[in-house]
Design an enzyme around this catalytic site. Structure first.
Site, PDB file in Angstrom:
ATOM      1  N   SER B  66       0.830  -1.128  -0.080  1.00 45.01           N
ATOM      2  CA  SER B  66      -0.022   0.068   0.005  1.00 45.01           C
ATOM      3  C   SER B  66       0.718   1.218   0.071  1.00 45.01           C
ATOM      4  O   SER B  66       0.287   2.429  -0.209  1.00 45.01           O
ATOM      5  CB  SER B  66      -0.880   0.046   1.278  1.00 45.01           C
ATOM      6  N   LYS B  69       0.376   3.450  -3.046  1.00 46.34           N
ATOM      7  CA  LYS B  69      -0.542   4.174  -2.962  1.00 46.34           C
ATOM      8  C   LYS B  69      -0.045   5.802  -3.182  1.00 46.34           C
ATOM      9  O   LYS B  69      -0.761   6.451  -3.566  1.00 46.34           O
ATOM     10  CB  LYS B  69      -1.543   4.017  -2.039  1.00 46.34           C
ATOM     11  N   TYR B 193      -3.369  -2.809 -10.174  1.00 50.85           N
ATOM     12  CA  TYR B 193      -3.110  -2.541  -8.878  1.00 50.85           C
ATOM     13  C   TYR B 193      -2.164  -3.572  -8.114  1.00 50.85           C
ATOM     14  O   TYR B 193      -1.476  -3.418  -7.442  1.00 50.85           O
ATOM     15  CB  TYR B 193      -4.477  -2.421  -8.308  1.00 50.85           C
ATOM     16  N   TYR B 241      -4.438   3.353   7.868  1.00 53.10           N
ATOM     17  CA  TYR B 241      -5.864   3.182   8.127  1.00 53.10           C
ATOM     18  C   TYR B 241      -6.747   3.433   9.146  1.00 53.10           C
ATOM     19  O   TYR B 241      -6.359   4.568   9.603  1.00 53.10           O
ATOM     20  CB  TYR B 241      -5.916   1.389   7.829  1.00 53.10           C
ATOM     21  N   VAL B 259       0.818  -3.632   3.818  1.00 51.37           N
ATOM     22  CA  VAL B 259       0.887  -5.122   4.634  1.00 51.37           C
ATOM     23  C   VAL B 259       2.036  -5.785   4.218  1.00 51.37           C
ATOM     24  O   VAL B 259       2.183  -6.771   5.003  1.00 51.37           O
ATOM     25  CB  VAL B 259      -0.467  -5.834   4.190  1.00 51.37           C
TER      26      VAL B 259
END
Lengths: 307, 307, 307, 307
Positions: B66, B69, B193, B241, B259
């Site tokens: 992530s 991102k 992705y 998160y 992760v």
């Protein structure tokens, strides 16, 4: 960057704000606040060198409302330290300021101390077993000492008006009680909370009180630097209800808003800023005040995310 | 503050981390990641004066997941500018990283670009009408140029592993499509992705790539200062998160976790930091990595909320 | 009560319905259905003595859509028995028919077999490891045998139209898959489901097929009385999506609606009833059809809640 | 079907129930109820021919709790008619009996009159501007007249016990007030509601009171047949909280449970049934009582869904 042009810029921004077509609407759920003329705007700054600046209605007192949550939090952390966090979380809520939904989802532990449920737990913790006037006196002492100004008072009419229309907060209190997360009777916490929200301050007083969070040189040390940093972090992630992320994105400074139309902003080590304009946006934050905060941050380059 | 003692402190912290009783558990929903030995820890820093520091497994490549991102967001903002925000919000979600609940509540507009739904929209926007390899090439170019290192690659086995277990993300993609918030076929976005998440970097490479967000002197100007500040703001409010508020409270620096166990941290104007340890806590953030980040921030005093 | 006046009353009610100012709007998310003229109304009844009545467009075929969920449920209960209930619940959902919210809340076990998620699981269970055409053939066999009419077919254009706009259902399917509550590939289940929904029947055929649930004398025994009763119970509590409670209150008979505008109603031991009018109300149930059902129940006094 | 064997079957079922290993747990949130010995079971029936049957502790009084919602609903519909439905819905809730979530989602209009929020609105409507004792007197009059038995009373100790632990209901009341869906002060409604819930009845009395809903011949006509049917419909779809669908599926009769362990069941035109056993299942319904209801329905074949 030299801040020589700042006084003039503040005047310019206030003038531009006064031409705003849409001021937003004052909070209407507290009758006393609904009476306020929305077409007002004020701003005050305290800089690291001791300079104080103001423009517009910088000296008109307004109801600080939820901004008081910052002061009650500072007070209760001083009393209880990290024990508070067993009863309140530190996460943005992703919902409206008075939502009861996540409270149910998380078994009565409010997400953070700045949504209403969390602020009510904070006030309950500040009460301990004491009388409301003792808790209020502690908050007032903190605010006055931080502002170095004893002429700060609670507007009793606003407090009564808030108590009289407090159904939603009473629901939250009973809900907290049903989850064993309330020590005092709901009415007592509600009364204390209504009075704390009804503190009246001018932008100038509020900016001065905010210096302890900005940790400006020569300011009375009311709270430790670590605590100030952590309160700033909470203001950044949770200070503008469900508009917090957007505020961080646009303004880049920790801030705490109140439905009275005030916003306290902190530029650590650099400045403490108070803006005020009574009309609110859809999240319950001052509409013109948010615009003003963004413009001041843009002009000065103050952003905790900048070098 | 002099940073002379920092190299030694990093060694000390890594040694202390290695003695940790509880490393957390590596992500188990991507089989390739579940194989990683959790008892690893690495850290790397780039300072404003050009110094680079590292300790532990600073040169072992890991899957950034992530953290990618941040790079896809930077790339798409470069292409589309603020148009992206019509499709994605900028608010913390108050829910788990792969929740579909708020997506329903908000009619298919993800709360922010760092929850999975928002990242999928971001990748979809980056694709435009192009082929996956073109979008991936754009991200890789950005990452390599930012790190000034061409030896950064995508681990195809991880990408395939992620695609094979992508039911939740496919659900999000079809849900976005049902709200007309997806331009490309779900499978195409998912494939892109999965590959973007499978970028492998070492802590050292990641810290170097992060310099653009820290806006360190002499670093290739990949993105404008305003954009860097805003990405930092999003990392602060949404980067971990549903543990973002707590991270801001404890660490005080914008960060983005993956992760794979990595976390990129930004101390604007001061340092770019990468930590890595594969075991995760209950929010999906690196357990030992978060601890390490907090200790480094504590030692150095770096906090965007400090003077 | 003598039903001698019923034929005339049906004509009268259809005539009154035809004068309706507001027909509701046909389902617009399936292009083929959106084309249907909303100003149509039909009704057919099968009585215990074998009489069949019809009025209005009783012989015009329409797409039964979600009414097919009753038949696929009957078929799968015949194959699996109560094993199905390990994968699907039997509770009203309290949300819209295609909501994903409660699915998340309940870890991928749909609340009942009549919301889309539950119907998709039902179709998945019916597939077992078989080909779609085998499962469809089983449903068609059941429907034709129940109606004692082989002239019942699937409208392929509607099936294709539904598949082409199936994002929401695909999201549900992938979500179910992510919770290990799907045995077959999402595309395969979607294709089967789209075809099952595209069965075309007239009111007359539908009323005849419903006789097995009404357990009328002399009707082919397709399912056991216990199973029929239980399906009736599910129709009563869950058959009209989030309008089920109101339907039970107003009509008092188990019913199952479809977005094609049909409703199948069951008066156990007394009658099987089909009404049809393509315009829908806010819950996705036929607007004029619901009105007609209520009036027929009122006229006849049929209500499972009456002596 | 002849019911000659029924008395013996009731004895047999009660004996079998007494051997149950797991009685469930009595409600523990009302201290007075928590004291009750769970190992008790009673049943009573009134048949259409006037026969009354009983077995087990059929004559032991218990707290009817939420079963009183049926009587307050009947009373208020008598006073207000359909005006009540402007304030309360008629849909199953899909959530626990005291959930506040859907109340928020639906702007303070409870989903139905049998979840706590809806029952509180019902009691509030029954109060009108009157004193609590007047509203209570109206409910008591209805219950006594329906049961043709004046020896039915309110257990004050239970009422006080419930009032003392009423945080959750107080939260609901204030929440309703905040949505302008409460006419009387929360404390007054709470007091009335606590007393109404504390009505004590035996199975025999309860079965007799239920005859008006079963519309048995020769029974005092307290409410119109249409109203009885509609209350039955609400009992069917909403009477067992979030276990209503399953109850309809398994038992097939309208029923209303109370946390005192009682369940009132209605077989329209055929019988009125009361079962009681204090231990509850996970939904708050009597565990052994539900089992008993299912077995009686199975033995007699009574089901509104059967011919």
């Amino acid at each position: 960057m030299s801040m020589d042009g700042l006084p003039k810029e503040l005047e310019r921004l206030v003038a531009e704000a006064r031409g705003a077509g849409d001021w937003g609407r004052p909070a209407d759920y507290i009758p006393e606040l609904a009476k306020v003329d929305p077409a007002q705007v004020g701003v005050a700054l305290c800089l690291a060198d001791g300079t104080e600046l103001g423009a517009g209605e910088a000296d008109r007192p307004f109801s600080i409302q939820s901004i008081s949550k910052v002061f009650s939090l500072a007070a209760v952390l001083g009393r209880l330290g990290d024990d508070l966090w067993r009863r309140v979380g530190r996460e943005p809520s992703g919902t409206a300021f008075d939502s009861i939904f996540l409270l149910e989802h998380e078994n009565g532990r409010p997400r953070n101390p700045f949504i209403n449920a969390g602020a009510l737990v904070t006030t309950d913790a500040l009460l301990g077993g004491r009388e409301p006037r003792q808790a209020l006196s502690e908050i007032m002492h903190l605010v006055r000492a931080a502002a170095e100004d004893d002429d700060i008072h609670i507007d009793k009419a606003v407090a009564e008006s808030e108590k009289a229309t407090a159904s939603r907060n009473m629901a939250l209190l009973y809900y907290l009680q049903s989850h064993d997360n309330l020590l005092n009777p709901p009415e007592m916490v509600m009364g204390t909370y209504a009075h704390q929200c009804a503190i009246e301050m001018t932008c100038r007083q509020l900016a001065r009180a905010g210096r302890m969070l900005a940790m400006l040189p020569g300011v009375p040390a009311m709270i430790s630097p670590l605590r100030a940093r952590r309160i700033n972090a909470l203001m950044m992630t949770c200070g503008q209800y469900d508009g917090s992320g957007n505020f961080a994105f646009r303004v880049g400074l920790p801030g705490k808003s109140g439905v009275g139309g005030g916003i306290l902003l902190v530029a650590p080590g650099v400045a403490s800023i108070a803006v005020w304009s009574p009309g609110l946006d859809g999240y319950g934050n001052s509409q013109v005040g948010t615009w003003l905060a963004e413009r001041i941050a843009g002009y000065t380059g103050w952003s905790v995310f900048a070098p």
